[in-house]
Motif scaffolding. Structure first.
Motif, short mmCIF file in Angstrom:
data_model
loop_
_atom_site.label_atom_id
_atom_site.label_comp_id
_atom_site.label_asym_id
_atom_site.label_seq_id
_atom_site.Cartn_x
_atom_site.Cartn_y
_atom_site.Cartn_z
N PRO A 285 0.82 -1.23 0.00
CA PRO A 285 0.00 0.00 0.00
C PRO A 285 0.85 1.27 0.00
CG PRO A 285 -0.88 -1.57 1.57
CD PRO A 285 0.44 -2.12 1.11
N ASN B 87 2.22 1.66 -3.44
CA ASN B 87 1.16 2.06 -4.37
C ASN B 87 0.75 3.52 -4.20
OD1 ASN B 87 0.97 -0.10 -6.05
ND2 ASN B 87 -0.82 -1.00 -5.07
N TYR C 182 -1.28 -4.09 -6.56
CA TYR C 182 -2.58 -4.14 -5.89
C TYR C 182 -3.19 -5.53 -6.01
CZ TYR C 182 -7.46 -3.19 -4.82
OH TYR C 182 -8.72 -3.24 -4.28
N TYR D 8 -6.05 5.52 0.94
CA TYR D 8 -4.82 5.11 1.62
C TYR D 8 -4.67 5.85 2.95
CZ TYR D 8 0.10 5.17 2.86
OH TYR D 8 1.28 5.10 3.56
N HIS E 194 -4.36 3.81 6.29
CA HIS E 194 -3.00 3.59 6.79
C HIS E 194 -2.40 4.75 7.59
CE1 HIS E 194 -2.67 -0.14 4.54
NE2 HIS E 194 -3.29 0.49 3.55
#
Length: 187
Positions: free
Chosen positions: A49, A52, A96, A180, A184
């Motif tokens: 993640p 990305n 992903y 995101y 996160h």
């Protein structure tokens, strides 16, 4: 420089779009067994993640550069930036999908139910919707560009479709960064 037969652009766009979306939905739905991808240590899966989001930010930059370049008439820079954008998108999607398949599906939202219901899900839904809409538009614009010389592109819908694709792509990548941050950073 013609790489794609011009009479096949629409059909190839449709095939690539259907296959791409089928793979994404199968991976998101847990329909692709984790045994189909090589195993990775947890730190790799946890890092995807973060990788990305960096790829998404880079794609926003390259799409913006490509958009500005074509507005200034710099076709070569536009082409380079848009091919780089597609490459970044392909890398993003590869990582992903790998993570989705390796972990068995999407990550659950760790925050409060109210934030999930009124912020996370709406942002995620728009992000996913735009990503789905972008796929055929991006394929079509790229295939048109690869099927005709530059001088002929002005007589096609490349510029019109490309504007929509780029705008929706930018919004989708930006909303992906918001997703995101919610998953996160904030929670």
């Amino acid at each position: 420089m013609e790489y794609v037969p011009r009479e096949r652009v629409t059909a190839l766009t449709a095939v690539l779009s259907v296959v791409s979306l089928a793979v994404v939905f199968a991976a998101a739905g847990g329909r692709i067994p984790s045994s189909t991808v090589p195993a990775a240590p947890q730190w790799v899966l946890d890092g995807i993640p973060h990788l990305n989001v960096a790829i998404s930010a880079a794609a926003i930059v390259t799409i913006t550069i490509g958009w500005r370049a074509i507005r200034r008439g710099d076709v070569d820079r536009h082409r380079t930036a848009m091919i780089a954008s597609f490459g970044l998108f392909a890398a993003f999607l590869t990582f992903y999908l790998y993570r989705l398949i390796a972990t068995g599906g999407p990550q659950p939202f760790p925050g409060p139910d109210a934030v999930q219901q009124f912020v996370y899900y709406p942002v995620l839904a728009v992000h996913i919707f735009l990503a789905i809409v972008c796929i055929p538009l991006v394929y079509y614009a790229l295939l048109l560009a690869f099927s005709r010389p530059i001088a002929e592109l002005r007589r096609t819908s490349h510029a019109r479709i490309g504007r929509y694709a780029a705008a929706l792509w930018l919004i989708s990548f930006s909303l992906g960064i918001v997703v995101y941050v919610l998953l996160h950073v904030v929670y």
